[in-house]
Design an enzyme around this catalytic site. Sequence first.
Site, PDB file in Angstrom:
ATOM      1  N   GLU A  34      33.716  28.610  35.436  1.00 54.64           N
ATOM      2  CA  GLU A  34      33.510  29.960  35.978  1.00 54.64           C
ATOM      3  C   GLU A  34      33.381  31.014  34.881  1.00 54.64           C
ATOM      4  OE1 GLU A  34      32.642  30.792  38.897  1.00 54.64           O
ATOM      5  OE2 GLU A  34      33.019  28.919  39.969  1.00 54.64           O
ATOM      6  N   TYR A 111      36.732  37.939  41.258  1.00 54.83           N
ATOM      7  CA  TYR A 111      35.861  36.835  41.653  1.00 54.83           C
ATOM      8  C   TYR A 111      36.326  35.513  41.028  1.00 54.83           C
ATOM      9  CZ  TYR A 111      32.526  33.240  41.460  1.00 54.83           C
ATOM     10  OH  TYR A 111      32.006  31.983  41.532  1.00 54.83           O
ATOM     11  N   ASP A 129      30.632  36.281  44.889  1.00 53.60           N
ATOM     12  CA  ASP A 129      29.805  36.680  43.747  1.00 53.60           C
ATOM     13  C   ASP A 129      28.529  37.333  44.286  1.00 53.60           C
ATOM     14  OD1 ASP A 129      28.213  34.595  44.631  1.00 53.60           O
ATOM     15  OD2 ASP A 129      28.233  33.479  42.748  1.00 53.60           O
TER      16      ASP A 129
END
Length: 240
Positions: A34, A111, A129
Amino acid sequence: MADLEGLLLEWYEHRGRDLPWRKTSDPYAVLVSEIMLQQTQVERVVPRYLHWLERWPTAASLAAAPLGEVIREWQGLGYNRRAVSLHRAAQHVTASGWPENLTELPGVGRYTADAIARFALQHDVLPVDTNVRRVAERTGWAFGPASAHALMDLGATVCRARVPRCAVCPLATGCPSRGRRYEPLRKQSRFEGSFRQKRAAVLRLVAEGERPVAELDGEAVAALVRDGLVRLDGELVSLP
Ligand code: ADE
């Protein structure tokens, strides 16, 4: 009302992308993916992610690595500060475990925290996102946590920002935005000629070997020092 979520999940079974970080529920591996995906495209991340996990398979192994090596390994992914954040996050996790509130980790915002919670810890949260938000806004549908990966893929490959491919969209029948076109998005700021490019060029040079500060762009060096990406010892600039 059509079961949009059911249609979406069925589409994902056949058309979803086969991405390596979807095969793990290791929070460290998900964190690595991520952080890389925050500002780098999926296709570029895949080989770098795989290589990273071969080199540093655990948070403890990354935490023990010299920061300079971590920065060197990050070269080419862009936005190099992420390497420093990831290293610090690994050190935090190694020393104190995973925090209850994941946004306490360096480089981890709402996020990314939700993505780790969903993909590694199976929490009932939908990480939002830009792709997820776009599909939700256009359909007007509230999707659940189980749709996270499917929404990311639909947004990336079908429900695209400017010209959505409604003809191949599994949600088109019930979608109130079907057939709409959209204005170009705000352009990503130009890299060519930017200060970011200067910083990247200086860091690349220093990653090859220490350099006298006089040979480098002084402002770029100062910014890199501030971000912990290089060290200035007297006249010499080196990786930390
Ligand atoms: N972008 C950010 N996170 C992602 C993920 N888990 N899969 C695909 N694209 C992403």
